[in-house]
Design a protein around this motif. Structure first.
Motif, short mmCIF file in Angstrom:
data_model
loop_
_atom_site.label_atom_id
_atom_site.label_comp_id
_atom_site.label_asym_id
_atom_site.label_seq_id
_atom_site.Cartn_x
_atom_site.Cartn_y
_atom_site.Cartn_z
N SER A 1 -40.12 -29.05 45.73
CA SER A 1 -40.23 -28.18 44.62
C SER A 1 -38.86 -27.76 44.03
CB SER A 1 -40.66 -26.73 44.91
OG SER A 1 -40.20 -26.31 46.18
N ARG A 2 -37.91 -28.32 44.90
CA ARG A 2 -36.25 -28.03 44.46
C ARG A 2 -35.59 -29.41 44.68
NH1 ARG A 2 -36.80 -25.27 48.95
NH2 ARG A 2 -35.00 -26.27 49.47
N ILE A 3 -34.57 -29.62 43.62
CA ILE A 3 -33.90 -30.66 43.68
C ILE A 3 -32.73 -30.85 44.90
CG2 ILE A 3 -31.87 -29.77 42.36
CD1 ILE A 3 -33.30 -33.38 42.16
N ASP A 4 -32.55 -29.88 45.69
CA ASP A 4 -31.64 -29.54 46.79
C ASP A 4 -32.41 -30.28 48.08
OD1 ASP A 4 -32.61 -26.89 46.63
OD2 ASP A 4 -32.53 -27.28 48.78
N GLN A 5 -33.73 -30.45 47.84
CA GLN A 5 -34.56 -30.96 48.82
C GLN A 5 -34.40 -32.34 48.95
OE1 GLN A 5 -38.27 -28.61 47.80
NE2 GLN A 5 -38.62 -28.68 49.88
N PHE A 6 -34.27 -33.25 47.84
CA PHE A 6 -34.00 -34.56 47.55
C PHE A 6 -32.65 -34.85 48.22
CE2 PHE A 6 -37.76 -35.69 45.34
CZ PHE A 6 -38.15 -34.49 44.43
N LYS A 7 -32.75 -35.98 48.92
CA LYS A 7 -31.48 -36.81 49.72
C LYS A 7 -31.12 -37.92 49.01
CE LYS A 7 -31.71 -33.06 52.31
NZ LYS A 7 -31.22 -31.68 51.56
N ASP A 8 -31.96 -38.60 48.41
CA ASP A 8 -31.66 -39.92 47.97
C ASP A 8 -30.70 -40.10 46.81
OD1 ASP A 8 -31.90 -42.61 47.19
OD2 ASP A 8 -33.70 -42.23 46.11
N ALA B 1 -29.09 -35.47 29.95
CA ALA B 1 -29.63 -35.96 28.47
C ALA B 1 -30.63 -35.28 28.08
CB ALA B 1 -29.93 -37.51 28.67
N GLY B 2 -31.01 -33.88 28.52
CA GLY B 2 -31.85 -33.31 27.79
C GLY B 2 -33.40 -33.06 28.68
N VAL B 3 -33.59 -33.94 29.80
CA VAL B 3 -35.00 -33.94 30.38
C VAL B 3 -34.76 -32.48 31.17
CG1 VAL B 3 -36.19 -34.65 32.36
CG2 VAL B 3 -34.97 -36.37 30.59
N ALA B 4 -35.71 -31.89 31.06
CA ALA B 4 -36.02 -30.45 31.78
C ALA B 4 -35.99 -30.82 33.33
CB ALA B 4 -37.58 -29.80 31.57
N PRO B 5 -35.33 -30.09 34.00
CA PRO B 5 -35.46 -30.25 35.53
C PRO B 5 -36.75 -30.31 36.19
CG PRO B 5 -33.59 -28.82 34.87
CD PRO B 5 -34.59 -29.03 33.81
N GLU B 6 -37.67 -29.31 35.85
CA GLU B 6 -38.65 -29.36 36.43
C GLU B 6 -39.61 -30.58 35.97
OE1 GLU B 6 -37.77 -27.15 34.32
OE2 GLU B 6 -38.88 -26.94 32.66
N ASP B 7 -39.46 -31.17 34.94
CA ASP B 7 -40.08 -32.47 34.30
C ASP B 7 -39.33 -33.82 35.29
OD1 ASP B 7 -40.50 -31.88 30.80
OD2 ASP B 7 -41.43 -31.22 32.57
N PHE B 8 -38.11 -33.67 35.57
CA PHE B 8 -37.67 -34.73 36.43
C PHE B 8 -38.32 -34.53 37.78
CE2 PHE B 8 -34.62 -38.07 37.35
CZ PHE B 8 -34.75 -37.98 38.57
N ILE B 9 -38.27 -33.31 38.24
CA ILE B 9 -38.81 -33.36 39.63
C ILE B 9 -40.13 -33.61 39.89
CG2 ILE B 9 -39.44 -31.34 41.33
CD1 ILE B 9 -36.68 -29.98 40.52
N ALA B 10 -41.01 -33.36 38.73
CA ALA B 10 -42.63 -33.68 38.57
C ALA B 10 -42.49 -35.27 38.87
CB ALA B 10 -42.99 -33.31 37.41
#
Ligand code: ISL
Ligand code: CA
Length: 544
Positions: free
Chosen positions: A367-374, A387-396
């Motif tokens: 649910s959070r970007i800090d959980q991703f390590k890659d 570039a304007g993509v909403a964080p929650e859309d990127f995470i989805a």
């Protein structure tokens, strides 16, 4: 004869060591952890392990950035640990296939340290250096696969060096025969130690011709692979598989044709990239389309029917988990995981199981970007949100296709930390390990694990699976994947419902069969008559 190469009736298993099993509580998987699971792998019945890199590395890309090709990364163990793994695997009839990452090295490799030390360093031409453009910027606007420019300025010598991946992964210069000779020496060193072969990282990129704008599938690619074969692979009973995102059914035979003296097979990715958005790539997946998937898989089966050899995979350490991507990881997880295994493993080619796939591990759902390590995910998060993509859309999107989906620790049990570590894992463990884990699967005779074990056994025992020809059925049906394999007087027929809705099927005359049920994810079947009613995700195979 080449027809009966050992790796044609073997089932492979990919281990991503960082996430497989931690033996010393530092939260990072390691080689002693792998050794502790060799009996489990022997029980599954696999013939060889593709071991993702365990070499010394600063771990910018979790080992795909190598600083010493002939030493083991301390966080994974010692050379002695590796030798114990090799011996332990061999005792169980399992080969160890190493990951050969030679399109680039780490920027901390002694070769690069020397190369960057001065313009006339002996190893300057082991890498790709270019003068700045007239405006002082990068030589051209080539972008890295991990986002951002593929060039980094080295202040010390005033030139840019090329890196198709991270700046800590400088591309090696394959046009330099002295560099190639160092690679041949290293390959032979590993082969002489008894490894069973190599998976070759982005091997289609090594013949790049930057000044002509050629990145993949360069003009000298097959020249280099044939030189590699002559200098290292020839005469050895090993298996090689080249990762080639640019491979297609026109050039595939150039890599794996019997008379080519190059590789045993390649990993091609047409069934993967067909699901990606044209502009945003993997970060904006398209809805699943079975007919499109069948067209690609049937095409590859037919293209390599008489020469060359297919690899068969749903996932790996860079791809989302099979049951989440192609099946249903909620209501129908067990049925759809077994269906996916049945469809893939009874095709012609060598099947690859990715660690945890054998008991239906699922995507991460962070649910959070800090959980991703890659670093690829994190780089594109920065680029796309800027570039304007909403964080929650990127995470989805990342929860569908980020490489971290495959890198959450293997869930060995329902215990705390899933039996992966006694410490704090380097990446979050999926909370669903409480009910999705290897221990539970080993107890359950109806488990996904049991299904994979049966498929590996069938491949070892039935020549029709290894050598039979391939006949697709119902190609345009939107929900059913069906095909037959023929060898001599035997026919193996596979039928699979790729959807969660029960359906009635009109069976073409030529497809009908009556014989012995080989495997099924509902009750066994031994007849395919004029009509079939299929349960959600039902799959079965009949030998007639
Ligand atoms: O999927 C991809 C293509 O956009 C990339 O995530 C992936 O990096 C590419 O497939 C190449 O993969 C291989 O080389 C990389 C390494 O990060 C990957 O893990 C490896 O499989 C660089 O060595
Ligand atoms: Ca460890």
């Amino acid at each position: 004869t080449p027809q009966d190469s050992w790796w044609k009736s073997a089932t492979a298993y990919q281990i991503y060591p960082r996430s497989f099993c931690d033996s010393n509580g530092d939260g990072i998987g390691d080689i002693p952890g792998i050794i502790s699971k060799l009996d489990y792998l022997a029980e599954l019945g696999i013939g060889f392990i593709w071991l993702s890199p365990v070499y010394r590395s600063p771990m910018a890309d979790n080992g795909y950035d190598i600083s010493d090709y002939q030493d083991i990364a301390p966080e994974f163990g010692t050379r002695e640990d590796f030798d114990r793994l090799l011996a332990g695997a061999r005792e169980r009839g399992i080969g160890i296939v190493m990951d050969l990452v030679v399109n680039h090295s780490s920027d901390e490799h002694p070769w690069f340290i020397e190369s960057r030390s001065s313009r006339d360093a002996g190893k300057r031409d082991f890498y790709v250096w270019r003068d700045p453009a007239d405006d002082g910027g990068p030589p051209n606007d080539l972008q890295s696969f991990f986002g951002g420019p593929a060039w980094t300025l080295d202040e010390n010598t005033g030139q840019y060096y090329l890196h198709l991946f991270d700046r800590k992964q400088p591309d090696l210069n394959w046009e330099n025969p002295a560099m190639r000779r160092e690679i041949w020496k290293m390959i032979n060193w590993w082969l002489d130690r008894g490894v069973a072969g190599f998976r070759m990282d982005v091997i289609d990129l090594i013949a790049k011709e930057i000044d002509r704008g050629i990145i993949a599938d360069g003009p000298r690619l097959h020249e280099y692979l044939q030189e590699m074969h002559r200098e290292t692979l020839a005469g050895r009973d090993i298996v090689t598989v080249g990762e080639a995102w640019s491979a297609n059914t026109e050039n595939a035979l150039l890599y794996s044709g019997q008379a080519r003296n190059e590789l045993s097979m390649v990993f091609q990715f047409e069934h993967v990239t067909q699901q990606w958005d044209g502009k945003l790539g993997k970060w904006k997946p398209r809805p699943f389309d079975l007919a499109a998937l069948k067209r690609v898989m049937n095409k590859w089966q037919l293209a390599l029917a008489d020469d060359g050899w297919n690899s068969l995979f749903w996932g790996n350490h860079d791809l989302p988990r099979a049951v989440s991507k192609y099946g249903d990881d909620k209501r129908w997880r067990v049925e759809s995981a077994k269906m996916l295994a049945t469809v893939l493993h009874l095709m012609k080619g060598t099947p690859y199981i990715y660690q945890g796939e054998e008991f239906g591990m699922t995507n991460a759902a962070f649910s959070r970007i800090d959980q991703f390590k890659d670093l690829e995910t994190l780089n594109f998060y920065d680029l796309q949100t800027a570039a304007g993509v909403a964080p929650e859309d990127f995470i989805a999107g990342a929860n569908e296709n980020s490489r971290d989906n495959a890198r959450t620790p293997v869930q060995w049990s329902s215990a705390r930390q899933a039996g992966f570590t006694t410490g704090t894992p380097w990446i979050d463990i999926n909370p669903n390990h409480s009910e999705i884990n290897a221990a539970e699967a080993l107890q359950d005779p109806q488990s996904i694990f049991t299904h994979y074990r049966c498929l590996a056994k069938l491949r070892r025992e039935l020549p029709v699976i290894v050598h039979g020809d391939y006949q697709p059925w119902l190609e345009e049906h939107p929900q059913v994947f069906a095909y037959s394999r023929h060898l001599d007087d035997q026919t193996l027929t596979v039928v699979a419902n790729f959807g969660d809705r029960e359906l009635q099927l009109e069976v073409p005359e030529a497809m009908r069969a009556e014989g012995r049920g080989l495997i099924a994810n509902y009750e066994d079947r031994n007849v395919i008559g004029a009509r079939l009613s299929l349960q959600p995700y039902e799959a079965f195979a009949i030998l007639s």
